[in-house]
Design an enzyme around this catalytic site. Structure first.
Site, mmCIF file in Angstrom:
data_model
loop_
_atom_site.group_PDB
_atom_site.id
_atom_site.type_symbol
_atom_site.label_atom_id
_atom_site.label_comp_id
_atom_site.label_asym_id
_atom_site.label_seq_id
_atom_site.Cartn_x
_atom_site.Cartn_y
_atom_site.Cartn_z
ATOM 1 N N THR A 108 0.405 -1.569 0.249
ATOM 2 C CA THR A 108 -0.093 0.629 -0.061
ATOM 3 C C THR A 108 1.040 1.144 -0.436
ATOM 4 O O THR A 108 0.105 2.174 -0.054
ATOM 5 C CB THR A 108 -0.868 0.067 1.394
ATOM 6 O OG1 THR A 108 -0.197 0.129 2.134
ATOM 7 C CG2 THR A 108 -1.500 -1.047 1.513
ATOM 8 N N ASP A 200 20.411 4.777 2.287
ATOM 9 C CA ASP A 200 19.615 4.427 3.709
ATOM 10 C C ASP A 200 20.576 4.990 4.928
ATOM 11 O O ASP A 200 21.946 4.386 5.206
ATOM 12 C CB ASP A 200 19.432 3.171 3.567
ATOM 13 C CG ASP A 200 18.689 2.932 4.962
ATOM 14 O OD1 ASP A 200 17.527 2.003 3.919
ATOM 15 O OD2 ASP A 200 19.004 3.159 5.562
ATOM 16 N N ASP A 203 20.682 3.063 7.693
ATOM 17 C CA ASP A 203 22.341 1.806 7.219
ATOM 18 C C ASP A 203 23.196 2.137 7.495
ATOM 19 O O ASP A 203 24.831 1.256 7.766
ATOM 20 C CB ASP A 203 21.929 0.504 6.501
ATOM 21 C CG ASP A 203 20.534 -0.309 5.938
ATOM 22 O OD1 ASP A 203 20.336 -1.022 6.732
ATOM 23 O OD2 ASP A 203 19.814 -0.779 4.883
HETATM 24 N N1 URA Z 1 15.407 7.027 3.670
HETATM 25 C C1 URA Z 1 16.734 6.980 3.304
HETATM 26 O O1 URA Z 1 17.671 6.411 4.110
HETATM 27 N N2 URA Z 1 18.158 7.989 2.538
HETATM 28 C C2 URA Z 1 16.652 8.060 1.601
HETATM 29 O O2 URA Z 1 17.956 8.689 0.406
HETATM 30 C C3 URA Z 1 15.743 8.095 1.375
HETATM 31 C C4 URA Z 1 14.432 7.430 2.739
#
Ligand code: URA
Length: 209
Positions: A108, A200, A203
């Site tokens: 969704t 990210d 991460d």
């Molecule tokens: N969340 C992230 O960690 N990086 C992005 O580029 C977009 C959302």
């Protein structure tokens, strides 16, 4: 967008460039996120009220300013928002912390709440939502609604990086809410990553990839 402030400072620009670099290791990434958060906290707290106090210097009596008590709650959106908390509590040590955990349903694409713990007196506090990346805006829009439903009247949002798509979504939903960021990047890619961005954030903060 009148309620959007890009924190324009050479130190912010410098640290942000190092944060973006793919070779920056997690330990340094975490430190940079903390430092950037503290630098941005200066701008976010600019409106904090002051009051007069009478003090005595070694030379004479004088009336000077101190912060008037202001109750604040920092609300990190899990998990990447956690990386910004310490930078803010370094500047606002008495702030309470509320946590909101969300994930995006892959079908969704809506935000699904999996955790929420807010201070009981949150309705009397100024809320500062922190999340390093403003991508689609889904998570922050959901979090603003949680805080409004909890009675918060004064809400601000702080990101390290934003993009035009996310800013448009959040300001359309909540035009009255001030948003602070260190930079507005070009766009979102087809995987909802900010371009050029930094990858990210969760991460990279926690070394999970
Ligand atoms: N969340 C992230 O960690 N990086 C992005 O580029 C977009 C959302």
């Amino acid at each position: 967008m009148q309620n959007v402030t890009v924190v324009d400072h050479p130190l912010v620009a410098h640290k942000l460039t190092h944060l973006r670099k793919m070779e920056t290791p997690s330990r340094e990434f975490r430190e940079l996120v903390k430092e950037l958060s503290s630098l941005m906290a200066w701008e976010v707290t600019k409106h904090f009220p002051l009051k007069d106090v009478d003090i005595e210097t070694p030379i004479c009596k004088t009336t000077q300013k101190v912060l008037a008590e202001k109750d604040v709650v920092i609300v990190p959106i899990l998990r990447a928002g956690l990386g910004m908390v310490e930078g803010f509590t370094n500047i606002i040590p008495k702030a309470k912390i509320g946590h909101v955990g969300l994930y995006r349903d892959p079908e969704t694409l809506k935000a699904v709440e999996y955790y929420k713990k807010l201070p009981t007196d949150i309705s009397e506090r100024e809320a500062i939502i922190v999340d390093p990346m403003l991508a689609t805006g889904v998570s922050v829009i959901y979090t603003i609604k949680i805080l409004k439903d909890a009675g918060c009247k004064n809400i601000k949002v702080v990101h390290i990086l934003a993009c035009p798509e996310g800013l448009k979504a959040v300001t359309a939903a909540y035009p009255e809410i001030p948003i602070f960021c260190a930079a507005i990047d070009d766009r979102l890619n087809e995987h909802a990553y900010i371009v050029p961005g930094l990858g990210d954030a969760g991460d990279r903060l926690f070394g999970t990839k």
